[in-house]
Design a protein around this motif. Structure first.
Motif, PDB file in Angstrom:
ATOM      1  N   PHE A 160       0.848  -1.188   0.000  1.00 23.58           N
ATOM      2  CA  PHE A 160       0.000   0.000   0.000  1.00 23.58           C
ATOM      3  C   PHE A 160       0.885   1.240   0.000  1.00 23.58           C
ATOM      4  O   PHE A 160       1.738   1.406   0.869  1.00 23.58           O
ATOM      5  CB  PHE A 160      -0.888   0.023   1.241  1.00 23.58           C
ATOM      6  CG  PHE A 160      -1.841  -1.128   1.301  1.00 23.58           C
ATOM      7  CD1 PHE A 160      -3.100  -1.028   0.747  1.00 23.58           C
ATOM      8  CD2 PHE A 160      -1.465  -2.310   1.898  1.00 23.58           C
ATOM      9  CE1 PHE A 160      -3.986  -2.090   0.801  1.00 23.58           C
ATOM     10  CE2 PHE A 160      -2.331  -3.388   1.966  1.00 23.58           C
ATOM     11  CZ  PHE A 160      -3.598  -3.283   1.407  1.00 23.58           C
ATOM     12  N   LEU A 161       0.669   2.098  -0.978  1.00 19.39           N
ATOM     13  CA  LEU A 161       1.433   3.335  -1.118  1.00 19.39           C
ATOM     14  C   LEU A 161       0.492   4.466  -1.497  1.00 19.39           C
ATOM     15  O   LEU A 161      -0.558   4.223  -2.100  1.00 19.39           O
ATOM     16  CB  LEU A 161       2.466   3.214  -2.249  1.00 19.39           C
ATOM     17  CG  LEU A 161       3.497   2.107  -2.193  1.00 19.39           C
ATOM     18  CD1 LEU A 161       4.271   2.058  -3.502  1.00 19.39           C
ATOM     19  CD2 LEU A 161       4.442   2.331  -1.031  1.00 19.39           C
ATOM     20  N   ASN A 162       0.882   5.693  -1.182  1.00 22.47           N
ATOM     21  CA  ASN A 162       0.181   6.824  -1.783  1.00 22.47           C
ATOM     22  C   ASN A 162       0.984   7.226  -3.020  1.00 22.47           C
ATOM     23  O   ASN A 162       2.044   6.663  -3.302  1.00 22.47           O
ATOM     24  CB  ASN A 162      -0.035   7.962  -0.781  1.00 22.47           C
ATOM     25  CG  ASN A 162       1.237   8.643  -0.331  1.00 22.47           C
ATOM     26  OD1 ASN A 162       2.223   8.720  -1.059  1.00 22.47           O
ATOM     27  ND2 ASN A 162       1.227   9.153   0.900  1.00 22.47           N
ATOM     28  N   ARG A 163       0.496   8.188  -3.757  1.00 18.26           N
ATOM     29  CA  ARG A 163       1.162   8.576  -5.022  1.00 18.26           C
ATOM     30  C   ARG A 163       2.572   9.122  -4.789  1.00 18.26           C
ATOM     31  O   ARG A 163       3.463   8.918  -5.603  1.00 18.26           O
ATOM     32  CB  ARG A 163       0.308   9.567  -5.788  1.00 18.26           C
ATOM     33  CG  ARG A 163      -0.980   8.936  -6.280  1.00 18.26           C
ATOM     34  CD  ARG A 163      -1.659   9.769  -7.353  1.00 18.26           C
ATOM     35  NE  ARG A 163      -2.936   9.178  -7.683  1.00 18.26           N
ATOM     36  CZ  ARG A 163      -3.115   8.141  -8.487  1.00 18.26           C
ATOM     37  NH1 ARG A 163      -2.076   7.573  -9.041  1.00 18.26           N
ATOM     38  NH2 ARG A 163      -4.321   7.675  -8.756  1.00 18.26           N
TER      39      ARG A 163
ATOM     40  N   HIS B 176       4.660   8.174  -2.342  1.00 18.30           N
ATOM     41  CA  HIS B 176       5.511   7.007  -2.078  1.00 18.30           C
ATOM     42  C   HIS B 176       5.895   6.338  -3.404  1.00 18.30           C
ATOM     43  O   HIS B 176       7.057   5.971  -3.604  1.00 18.30           O
ATOM     44  CB  HIS B 176       4.788   5.954  -1.228  1.00 18.30           C
ATOM     45  CG  HIS B 176       4.375   6.411   0.118  1.00 18.30           C
ATOM     46  ND1 HIS B 176       3.184   6.022   0.681  1.00 18.30           N
ATOM     47  CD2 HIS B 176       4.979   7.216   1.019  1.00 18.30           C
ATOM     48  CE1 HIS B 176       3.074   6.563   1.886  1.00 18.30           C
ATOM     49  NE2 HIS B 176       4.152   7.290   2.102  1.00 18.30           N
TER      50      HIS B 176
ATOM     51  N   ARG C 144      -1.172  -1.238  -4.321  1.00 21.65           N
ATOM     52  CA  ARG C 144      -2.509  -0.664  -4.190  1.00 21.65           C
ATOM     53  C   ARG C 144      -2.315   0.768  -3.723  1.00 21.65           C
ATOM     54  O   ARG C 144      -1.689   1.012  -2.680  1.00 21.65           O
ATOM     55  CB  ARG C 144      -3.336  -1.452  -3.192  1.00 21.65           C
ATOM     56  CG  ARG C 144      -4.743  -0.911  -3.066  1.00 21.65           C
ATOM     57  CD  ARG C 144      -5.574  -1.816  -2.195  1.00 21.65           C
ATOM     58  NE  ARG C 144      -6.872  -1.224  -1.997  1.00 21.65           N
ATOM     59  CZ  ARG C 144      -8.004  -1.906  -1.995  1.00 21.65           C
ATOM     60  NH1 ARG C 144      -7.981  -3.209  -2.154  1.00 21.65           N
ATOM     61  NH2 ARG C 144      -9.137  -1.303  -1.801  1.00 21.65           N
ATOM     62  N   LEU C 145      -2.790   1.721  -4.521  1.00 20.79           N
ATOM     63  CA  LEU C 145      -2.648   3.128  -4.161  1.00 20.79           C
ATOM     64  C   LEU C 145      -3.757   3.537  -3.204  1.00 20.79           C
ATOM     65  O   LEU C 145      -4.926   3.261  -3.446  1.00 20.79           O
ATOM     66  CB  LEU C 145      -2.697   4.010  -5.407  1.00 20.79           C
ATOM     67  CG  LEU C 145      -1.517   3.864  -6.354  1.00 20.79           C
ATOM     68  CD1 LEU C 145      -1.716   4.729  -7.578  1.00 20.79           C
ATOM     69  CD2 LEU C 145      -0.219   4.211  -5.666  1.00 20.79           C
ATOM     70  N   GLU C 146      -3.352   4.181  -2.110  1.00 23.88           N
ATOM     71  CA  GLU C 146      -4.283   4.711  -1.119  1.00 23.88           C
ATOM     72  C   GLU C 146      -3.816   6.105  -0.735  1.00 23.88           C
ATOM     73  O   GLU C 146      -2.776   6.252  -0.088  1.00 23.88           O
ATOM     74  CB  GLU C 146      -4.325   3.827   0.129  1.00 23.88           C
ATOM     75  CG  GLU C 146      -4.953   2.487  -0.082  1.00 23.88           C
ATOM     76  CD  GLU C 146      -5.127   1.729   1.224  1.00 23.88           C
ATOM     77  OE1 GLU C 146      -5.970   0.835   1.232  1.00 23.88           O
ATOM     78  OE2 GLU C 146      -4.432   2.029   2.219  1.00 23.88           O
ATOM     79  N   GLN C 147      -4.552   7.110  -1.122  1.00 25.70           N
ATOM     80  CA  GLN C 147      -4.151   8.483  -0.848  1.00 25.70           C
ATOM     81  C   GLN C 147      -4.064   8.789   0.632  1.00 25.70           C
ATOM     82  O   GLN C 147      -3.301   9.640   1.055  1.00 25.70           O
ATOM     83  CB  GLN C 147      -5.091   9.469  -1.533  1.00 25.70           C
ATOM     84  CG  GLN C 147      -4.680   9.770  -2.950  1.00 25.70           C
ATOM     85  CD  GLN C 147      -3.196  10.048  -3.108  1.00 25.70           C
ATOM     86  OE1 GLN C 147      -2.461   9.242  -3.662  1.00 25.70           O
ATOM     87  NE2 GLN C 147      -2.713  11.169  -2.610  1.00 25.70           N
ATOM     88  N   ASP C 148      -4.836   8.094   1.461  1.00 29.28           N
ATOM     89  CA  ASP C 148      -4.818   8.352   2.900  1.00 29.28           C
ATOM     90  C   ASP C 148      -3.650   7.682   3.613  1.00 29.28           C
ATOM     91  O   ASP C 148      -3.448   7.894   4.806  1.00 29.28           O
ATOM     92  CB  ASP C 148      -6.123   7.870   3.542  1.00 29.28           C
ATOM     93  CG  ASP C 148      -7.328   8.639   3.028  1.00 29.28           C
ATOM     94  OD1 ASP C 148      -7.148   9.764   2.534  1.00 29.28           O
ATOM     95  OD2 ASP C 148      -8.452   8.111   3.122  1.00 29.28           O
ATOM     96  N   SER C 149      -2.887   6.877   2.888  1.00 32.23           N
ATOM     97  CA  SER C 149      -1.769   6.148   3.487  1.00 32.23           C
ATOM     98  C   SER C 149      -0.633   7.119   3.800  1.00 32.23           C
ATOM     99  O   SER C 149      -0.083   7.755   2.915  1.00 32.23           O
ATOM    100  CB  SER C 149      -1.287   5.067   2.514  1.00 32.23           C
ATOM    101  OG  SER C 149      -0.178   4.399   3.027  1.00 32.23           O
ATOM    102  N   THR C 150      -0.295   7.231   5.094  1.00 35.64           N
ATOM    103  CA  THR C 150       0.789   8.143   5.469  1.00 35.64           C
ATOM    104  C   THR C 150       2.152   7.470   5.416  1.00 35.64           C
ATOM    105  O   THR C 150       3.168   8.142   5.283  1.00 35.64           O
ATOM    106  CB  THR C 150       0.562   8.723   6.880  1.00 35.64           C
ATOM    107  OG1 THR C 150       0.426   7.647   7.799  1.00 35.64           O
ATOM    108  CG2 THR C 150      -0.672   9.599   6.918  1.00 35.64           C
TER     109      THR C 150
END
Length: 75
Positions: free
Chosen positions: A24-27, A29, A54-60
């Motif tokens: 899980f990464l954001n854009r 990352h 899997r892209l997750e924008q909320d992933s810090t």
């Protein structure tokens, strides 16, 4: 970043008894990962790791998990 991914994947496997199959990464990352491995096919790295992205924008922070084939949404 790859050493961090390897570390969290190893910790996941220790905790759950099986390896993760999703990263899980954001854009940002993903952009950093691509920058660090410019000229290298990221898909090949993930293939070796046995994971999809899997892209997750909320992933810090980058993290890993396991998704059943029917539940996967690869970004």
């Amino acid at each position: 970043m790859l050493s961090h991914i390897n570390h969290i994947a190893s910790e996941f496997q220790k905790e759950h008894g099986y390896p993760p199959n999703t990263l899980f990464l954001n854009r940002l990352h993903l952009a950093r990962l691509k920058l660090e491995f410019a000229g290298v096919d990221i898909e090949k790295i993930l293939e070796v790791l046995g994971m999809d992205i899997r892209l997750e924008q909320d992933s810090t922070h980058p993290h890993v998990g396991w998704y059943d084939q029917g539940d996967r949404e690869v970004g």
